[in-house]
Design an enzyme around this catalytic site. Structure first.
Site, PDB file in Angstrom:
ATOM      1  N   LYS A  16      46.803  40.165  33.742  1.00 12.87           N
ATOM      2  CA  LYS A  16      48.037  39.903  33.545  1.00 12.87           C
ATOM      3  C   LYS A  16      48.618  38.906  34.426  1.00 12.87           C
ATOM      4  CE  LYS A  16      49.474  44.105  34.655  1.00 12.87           C
ATOM      5  NZ  LYS A  16      48.387  45.022  35.200  1.00 12.87           N
ATOM      6  N   ARG A  91      57.143  50.097  34.734  1.00 12.39           N
ATOM      7  CA  ARG A  91      55.467  50.722  34.557  1.00 12.39           C
ATOM      8  C   ARG A  91      55.964  52.349  34.670  1.00 12.39           C
ATOM      9  NH1 ARG A  91      52.808  47.175  38.240  1.00 12.39           N
ATOM     10  NH2 ARG A  91      50.902  47.661  39.073  1.00 12.39           N
ATOM     11  N   ARG A 130      38.143  40.048  43.117  1.00 11.83           N
ATOM     12  CA  ARG A 130      39.704  39.585  43.185  1.00 11.83           C
ATOM     13  C   ARG A 130      39.523  38.750  44.590  1.00 11.83           C
ATOM     14  NH1 ARG A 130      45.033  40.859  40.983  1.00 11.83           N
ATOM     15  NH2 ARG A 130      44.736  42.865  42.141  1.00 11.83           N
ATOM     16  N   ARG A 163      42.880  41.837  49.101  1.00 12.88           N
ATOM     17  CA  ARG A 163      44.873  42.519  48.758  1.00 12.88           C
ATOM     18  C   ARG A 163      43.685  44.326  49.445  1.00 12.88           C
ATOM     19  NH1 ARG A 163      47.817  42.211  43.459  1.00 12.88           N
ATOM     20  NH2 ARG A 163      47.944  44.300  43.306  1.00 12.88           N
ATOM     21  N   ARG A 174      45.004  53.838  41.528  1.00  9.71           N
ATOM     22  CA  ARG A 174      45.847  52.885  40.974  1.00  9.71           C
ATOM     23  C   ARG A 174      45.765  53.176  39.424  1.00  9.71           C
ATOM     24  NH1 ARG A 174      44.697  47.153  43.337  1.00  9.71           N
ATOM     25  NH2 ARG A 174      45.996  46.808  41.623  1.00  9.71           N
TER      26      ARG A 174
HETATM   27  P1  AP5 Z   1      44.703  39.626  37.727  1.00 15.54           P
HETATM   28  O1  AP5 Z   1      45.176  38.509  36.323  1.00 15.54           O
HETATM   29  O2  AP5 Z   1      45.450  39.354  39.489  1.00 15.54           O
HETATM   30  O3  AP5 Z   1      45.075  41.225  37.349  1.00 15.54           O
HETATM   31  P2  AP5 Z   1      46.480  41.627  37.251  1.00 15.54           P
HETATM   32  O4  AP5 Z   1      46.533  42.484  35.737  1.00 15.54           O
HETATM   33  O5  AP5 Z   1      47.271  40.690  37.190  1.00 15.54           O
HETATM   34  O6  AP5 Z   1      45.937  42.841  38.140  1.00 15.54           O
HETATM   35  P3  AP5 Z   1      47.423  43.541  39.382  1.00 15.54           P
HETATM   36  O7  AP5 Z   1      46.078  44.203  40.063  1.00 15.54           O
HETATM   37  O8  AP5 Z   1      48.049  42.342  40.561  1.00 15.54           O
HETATM   38  O9  AP5 Z   1      48.036  44.299  38.938  1.00 15.54           O
HETATM   39  P4  AP5 Z   1      48.672  45.376  39.345  1.00 15.54           P
HETATM   40  O10 AP5 Z   1      49.172  45.873  38.295  1.00 15.54           O
HETATM   41  O11 AP5 Z   1      47.713  47.037  40.019  1.00 15.54           O
HETATM   42  O12 AP5 Z   1      49.291  44.797  40.405  1.00 15.54           O
HETATM   43  P5  AP5 Z   1      50.544  44.779  40.849  1.00 15.54           P
HETATM   44  O13 AP5 Z   1      50.704  43.657  42.425  1.00 15.54           O
HETATM   45  O14 AP5 Z   1      51.181  44.333  39.487  1.00 15.54           O
HETATM   46  O15 AP5 Z   1      43.129  39.100  37.319  1.00 15.54           O
HETATM   47  C1  AP5 Z   1      42.127  40.640  38.397  1.00 15.54           C
HETATM   48  C2  AP5 Z   1      41.003  39.883  38.601  1.00 15.54           C
HETATM   49  O16 AP5 Z   1      40.196  39.603  36.978  1.00 15.54           O
HETATM   50  C3  AP5 Z   1      41.275  38.398  39.349  1.00 15.54           C
HETATM   51  O17 AP5 Z   1      40.467  38.392  39.674  1.00 15.54           O
HETATM   52  C4  AP5 Z   1      40.774  37.306  37.457  1.00 15.54           C
HETATM   53  O18 AP5 Z   1      40.245  36.545  38.559  1.00 15.54           O
HETATM   54  C5  AP5 Z   1      39.361  38.034  36.870  1.00 15.54           C
HETATM   55  N1  AP5 Z   1      39.935  37.585  35.599  1.00 15.54           N
HETATM   56  C6  AP5 Z   1      41.501  37.906  35.097  1.00 15.54           C
HETATM   57  N2  AP5 Z   1      41.153  37.833  33.784  1.00 15.54           N
HETATM   58  C7  AP5 Z   1      39.809  37.477  33.073  1.00 15.54           C
HETATM   59  C8  AP5 Z   1      39.020  37.694  31.960  1.00 15.54           C
HETATM   60  N3  AP5 Z   1      39.628  37.572  30.772  1.00 15.54           N
HETATM   61  N4  AP5 Z   1      37.917  37.592  32.470  1.00 15.54           N
HETATM   62  C9  AP5 Z   1      36.905  38.210  33.452  1.00 15.54           C
HETATM   63  N5  AP5 Z   1      38.059  37.914  34.579  1.00 15.54           N
HETATM   64  C10 AP5 Z   1      39.313  37.326  34.250  1.00 15.54           C
HETATM   65  O19 AP5 Z   1      51.547  45.421  41.786  1.00 15.54           O
HETATM   66  C11 AP5 Z   1      50.793  45.694  43.116  1.00 15.54           C
HETATM   67  C12 AP5 Z   1      51.482  47.705  43.942  1.00 15.54           C
HETATM   68  O20 AP5 Z   1      52.784  47.432  43.907  1.00 15.54           O
HETATM   69  C13 AP5 Z   1      51.675  48.584  43.237  1.00 15.54           C
HETATM   70  O21 AP5 Z   1      50.869  49.667  42.864  1.00 15.54           O
HETATM   71  C14 AP5 Z   1      52.321  50.101  43.186  1.00 15.54           C
HETATM   72  O22 AP5 Z   1      52.702  50.305  44.434  1.00 15.54           O
HETATM   73  C15 AP5 Z   1      53.868  48.490  43.234  1.00 15.54           C
HETATM   74  N6  AP5 Z   1      54.668  47.708  42.207  1.00 15.54           N
HETATM   75  C16 AP5 Z   1      54.351  46.743  41.641  1.00 15.54           C
HETATM   76  N7  AP5 Z   1      55.733  47.147  40.482  1.00 15.54           N
HETATM   77  C17 AP5 Z   1      56.245  47.997  41.090  1.00 15.54           C
HETATM   78  C18 AP5 Z   1      56.532  48.876  39.820  1.00 15.54           C
HETATM   79  N8  AP5 Z   1      57.258  48.640  38.648  1.00 15.54           N
HETATM   80  N9  AP5 Z   1      57.378  50.218  39.932  1.00 15.54           N
HETATM   81  C19 AP5 Z   1      56.873  51.019  40.991  1.00 15.54           C
HETATM   82  N10 AP5 Z   1      54.893  50.279  41.959  1.00 15.54           N
HETATM   83  C20 AP5 Z   1      55.028  48.494  42.178  1.00 15.54           C
END
Ligand code: AP5
Length: 224
Positions: A16, A91, A130, A163, A174
């Protein structure tokens, strides 16, 4: 031109954030990633950060009311007048309902919900490799998207770190949270005709190409 109000939906590690960087470069709309907002708050040790930290470290979701306040305030900013990209929000169903109420109150509507899908094994492989830039959060992968200089960000030269919630046990939790609490949103948005699916196992530029083509079609349809 019409507004572009987008949500990026998908499991952790589906790409994402990777797609959001490309979308923002293409369309010049603000990008609100709730994970990034919360991590910045933790770093600043603000009230929000203190409240969110224990949930994030466990891989749990922070309470709905906390995160809804943060997002609703942002989509009402002048910078978001022509559109926004939301990543990591909503979410849960209550978050989606709260967002719908806020958008309606502003007299606006969602353009599309972009679901980036990836299987659990792929998510685990991606998140363990990552690395993110310490200063501005630019995203890399040790094997799939390595930086030119090992250990340093291509864009601003700052060190790359892992991270805290990318350790394998936390990633598995997660994923459970995603299947339990976030997946019901797929149905929720499909019923509203807003959902568009993308295969997140394709290369990042290929996924971006598919998203761009879909958005171009949606905009053409809106103008008809
Ligand atoms: P990346 O693009 O970083 O993936 P992502 O989908 O953004 O993953 P996140 O881990 O950031 O999402 P998340 O939803 O768990 O965490 P968030 O920060 O929102 O890609 C991942 C890896 O793959 C990278 O190394 C990249 O280079 C590689 N890659 C990407 N695309 C690729 C491809 N096509 N092919 C090969 N490799 C690829 O949330 C963190 C925490 O915050 C949550 O656990 C929660 O505690 C809190 N939180 C956030 N939002 C909320 C909410 N709305 N409500 C409640 N708690 C929340």
């Amino acid at each position: 031109m019409s507004e572009l109000n987008l949500i990026l939906l998908g499991p952790p590690g589906a790409g994402k954030g990777t797609q959001a960087e490309r979308l923002v470069a293409d369309f010049d709309v603000p990008y609100y990633a709730t994970g990034d907002i919360l991590r910045a708050a933790v770093k600043e040790e603000s009230e929000l950060g203190t409240e969110a930290k224990e949930y994030m470290d466990r891989g749990d979701l922070v309470p709905d009311d906390v995160i809804c306040r943060v997002v609703v305030e942002r989509i009402d900013r002048p910078e978001a007048r022509d559109g926004f990209v939301l990543d990591g929000f909503p979410r849960t169903i209550p978050q989606a309902e709260e967002l719908a109420t806020a958008i309606e109150r502003l007299g606006r509507h969602l353009t599309a919900v972009l679901l980036i899908a990836a299987p659990d094994e792929e998510v685990i492989r991606r998140l363990s490799g990552r690395r993110v830039c310490k200063e501005n959060g630019h995203v890399y992968h040790l094997d799939f998207d390595p930086p030119k200089n090992e250990g340093f960000c291509d864009q601003d030269g700052s060190p790359l770190i892992q991270r805290d919630d990318d350790k394998e046990e936390t990633v598995k939790h997660r994923l459970d949270v995603f299947h339990d609490q976030t997946k019901p949103l797929v149905d929720f948005y499909e019923k509203q005709g807003l959902l568009r699916r993308f295969d997140g196992t394709r290369a990042p530029d290929e996924v971006n190409g598919h998203i761009r083509a879909t958005l171009a079609t949606l905009r053409l349809e809106e103008e008809l």
